[in-house]
Motif scaffolding. Structure first.
Motif, PDB file in Angstrom:
ATOM      1  N   GLY A  87      51.522  13.298 -16.073  1.00 33.17           N
ATOM      2  CA  GLY A  87      52.171  13.613 -14.805  1.00 33.17           C
ATOM      3  C   GLY A  87      51.188  13.685 -13.652  1.00 33.17           C
ATOM      4  O   GLY A  87      51.488  13.262 -12.527  1.00 33.17           O
ATOM      5  N   ASP A  88      49.987  14.199 -13.936  1.00 33.95           N
ATOM      6  CA  ASP A  88      48.951  14.286 -12.906  1.00 33.95           C
ATOM      7  C   ASP A  88      48.538  12.900 -12.419  1.00 33.95           C
ATOM      8  O   ASP A  88      48.326  12.691 -11.219  1.00 33.95           O
ATOM      9  CB  ASP A  88      47.743  15.046 -13.475  1.00 33.95           C
ATOM     10  N   ARG A  89      48.434  11.951 -13.343  1.00 32.91           N
ATOM     11  CA  ARG A  89      48.077  10.582 -12.952  1.00 32.91           C
ATOM     12  C   ARG A  89      49.156   9.973 -12.062  1.00 32.91           C
ATOM     13  O   ARG A  89      48.851   9.218 -11.132  1.00 32.91           O
ATOM     14  CB  ARG A  89      47.857   9.713 -14.200  1.00 32.91           C
ATOM     15  N   VAL A  90      50.415  10.300 -12.358  1.00 34.04           N
ATOM     16  CA  VAL A  90      51.512   9.737 -11.565  1.00 34.04           C
ATOM     17  C   VAL A  90      51.535  10.339 -10.159  1.00 34.04           C
ATOM     18  O   VAL A  90      51.623   9.612  -9.169  1.00 34.04           O
ATOM     19  CB  VAL A  90      52.863   9.971 -12.281  1.00 34.04           C
ATOM     20  N   VAL A  91      51.473  11.666 -10.060  1.00 28.35           N
ATOM     21  CA  VAL A  91      51.589  12.303  -8.737  1.00 28.35           C
ATOM     22  C   VAL A  91      50.355  12.064  -7.875  1.00 28.35           C
ATOM     23  O   VAL A  91      50.420  12.197  -6.650  1.00 28.35           O
ATOM     24  CB  VAL A  91      51.854  13.824  -8.876  1.00 28.35           C
ATOM     25  N   ARG A  92      49.210  11.686  -8.490  1.00 21.77           N
ATOM     26  CA  ARG A  92      48.015  11.357  -7.705  1.00 21.77           C
ATOM     27  C   ARG A  92      47.916   9.859  -7.407  1.00 21.77           C
ATOM     28  O   ARG A  92      46.944   9.398  -6.838  1.00 21.77           O
ATOM     29  CB  ARG A  92      46.756  11.837  -8.431  1.00 21.77           C
ATOM     30  N   TRP A  93      48.927   9.093  -7.808  1.00 24.38           N
ATOM     31  CA  TRP A  93      49.037   7.661  -7.499  1.00 24.38           C
ATOM     32  C   TRP A  93      47.826   6.886  -8.017  1.00 24.38           C
ATOM     33  O   TRP A  93      47.181   6.132  -7.286  1.00 24.38           O
ATOM     34  CB  TRP A  93      49.157   7.427  -6.005  1.00 24.38           C
ATOM     35  N   GLU A  94      47.525   7.023  -9.308  1.00 22.69           N
ATOM     36  CA  GLU A  94      46.407   6.259  -9.859  1.00 22.69           C
ATOM     37  C   GLU A  94      46.696   4.766  -9.860  1.00 22.69           C
ATOM     38  O   GLU A  94      45.780   3.948  -9.889  1.00 22.69           O
ATOM     39  CB  GLU A  94      46.089   6.748 -11.278  1.00 22.69           C
ATOM     40  N   LYS A  95      47.975   4.389  -9.852  1.00 25.13           N
ATOM     41  CA  LYS A  95      48.372   2.985  -9.726  1.00 25.13           C
ATOM     42  C   LYS A  95      49.254   2.841  -8.487  1.00 25.13           C
ATOM     43  O   LYS A  95      50.013   3.759  -8.147  1.00 25.13           O
ATOM     44  CB  LYS A  95      49.110   2.509 -10.976  1.00 25.13           C
ATOM     45  N   PRO A  96      49.179   1.721  -7.805  1.00 28.23           N
ATOM     46  CA  PRO A  96      49.892   1.578  -6.531  1.00 28.23           C
ATOM     47  C   PRO A  96      51.413   1.661  -6.638  1.00 28.23           C
ATOM     48  O   PRO A  96      52.085   1.921  -5.645  1.00 28.23           O
ATOM     49  CB  PRO A  96      49.452   0.195  -6.027  1.00 28.23           C
ATOM     50  N   TRP A  97      51.967   1.432  -7.840  1.00 31.75           N
ATOM     51  CA  TRP A  97      53.419   1.474  -7.978  1.00 31.75           C
ATOM     52  C   TRP A  97      53.938   2.840  -8.401  1.00 31.75           C
ATOM     53  O   TRP A  97      55.151   3.042  -8.524  1.00 31.75           O
ATOM     54  CB  TRP A  97      53.883   0.408  -8.977  1.00 31.75           C
ATOM     55  N   PHE A  98      53.048   3.817  -8.589  1.00 32.90           N
ATOM     56  CA  PHE A  98      53.489   5.156  -8.985  1.00 32.90           C
ATOM     57  C   PHE A  98      54.356   5.848  -7.931  1.00 32.90           C
ATOM     58  O   PHE A  98      55.320   6.540  -8.292  1.00 32.90           O
ATOM     59  CB  PHE A  98      52.290   6.031  -9.338  1.00 32.90           C
ATOM     60  N   PRO A  99      54.065   5.717  -6.608  1.00 34.61           N
ATOM     61  CA  PRO A  99      54.971   6.332  -5.619  1.00 34.61           C
ATOM     62  C   PRO A  99      56.402   5.812  -5.717  1.00 34.61           C
ATOM     63  O   PRO A  99      57.358   6.575  -5.561  1.00 34.61           O
ATOM     64  CB  PRO A  99      54.331   5.964  -4.279  1.00 34.61           C
ATOM     65  N   GLY A 100      56.531   4.497  -5.995  1.00 36.06           N
ATOM     66  CA  GLY A 100      57.862   3.933  -6.161  1.00 36.06           C
ATOM     67  C   GLY A 100      58.582   4.516  -7.368  1.00 36.06           C
ATOM     68  O   GLY A 100      59.794   4.766  -7.327  1.00 36.06           O
ATOM     69  N   VAL A 101      57.829   4.730  -8.460  1.00 37.24           N
ATOM     70  CA  VAL A 101      58.417   5.343  -9.656  1.00 37.24           C
ATOM     71  C   VAL A 101      58.887   6.755  -9.349  1.00 37.24           C
ATOM     72  O   VAL A 101      59.989   7.167  -9.751  1.00 37.24           O
ATOM     73  CB  VAL A 101      57.386   5.349 -10.803  1.00 37.24           C
ATOM     74  N   LEU A 102      58.059   7.517  -8.629  1.00 33.90           N
ATOM     75  CA  LEU A 102      58.426   8.889  -8.267  1.00 33.90           C
ATOM     76  C   LEU A 102      59.701   8.913  -7.431  1.00 33.90           C
ATOM     77  O   LEU A 102      60.640   9.665  -7.728  1.00 33.90           O
ATOM     78  CB  LEU A 102      57.288   9.549  -7.489  1.00 33.90           C
TER      79      LEU A 102
END
Length: 203
Positions: free
Chosen positions: A33-48
């Motif tokens: 979850g930490d990797r997702v909310v810190r946007w380690e990949k450019p498409w994570f904000p879209g997933v959120l």
């Protein structure tokens, strides 16, 4: 002063260690979850945003009562508390836990403890304001609640909750990538320009 700082640091380390022990079964999930909310990949904000939007659309479509929604939320929390510590090692693999992951988990727990301390500190300051300056306390609290009540009257409750949840989920990533600093600096520059223009007009 140094003794007080050392005591505070020791208490912080102790509380962090206790929290690490309590959340050990959630370690892999917290790191993911930490990797997702810190946007380690450019498409994570879209997933959120996509996941949050789907969740709130489902709530809007089902339109559960307050009691039903609260019961379902608590039920999901209980299921997660039971299943996650059991299934997480099988899904993520407990043998893949590295020193770097352990260090990041320690930092996350430390940040959670610091956030808890700040919240308690704000509450204590509010209580102190009530004792020392009761008129200012009641004026600030009542005006703040009136403002919140007015906003709640103007905006649909579910949509307002969606905006708040989305902002909180995106906040760590915006902070990590300097988005907040960038726009805060831009706003500061614009305010300074306006102040300088006002000073020139007064001259």
């Amino acid at each position: 002063m140094a003794d007080g700082d050392n005591k505070s640091a020791n208490m912080l380390a102790q509380e962090t260690a206790q929290l690490e022990e309590q959340l050990q079964g959630w370690g892999e999930v917290i790191l993911a979850g930490d990797r997702v909310v810190r946007w380690e990949k450019p498409w994570f904000p879209g997933v959120l945003m996509g996941g949050t939007t789907m969740l709130f659309l489902m709530i809007y479509y089902l339109d559960p009562s307050v009691l039903t929604g609260l019961s379902c939320a608590v039920m999901l929390l209980c299921l997660a508390d039971y299943l996650v510590p059991t299934l997480a090692p099988r899904v993520f693999g407990s043998n893949k836990w590295t020193t770097e992951q352990q260090q990041r988990f320690h930092e996350i727990c430390g940040n959670l403890v610091k956030t808890q301390r700040r919240t308690v500190g704000w509450w204590k300051r509010l209580c102190a304001l009530k004792e020392e300056k009761p008129k200012m306390y009641f004026a600030s609290v009542i005006s703040s609640l009136l403002a919140v009540a007015w906003i709640g009257q103007q905006v649909h409750n579910l949509f307002l909750t969606y905006l708040i949840v989305s902002f909180l989920l995106l906040l760590p990533g915006m902070n990590q990538h300097g988005v907040i600093t960038k726009y805060a600096s831009m706003a500061k520059r614009e305010i300074n320009k306006l102040l300088k223009q006002k000073e020139k007009k007064n001259e």
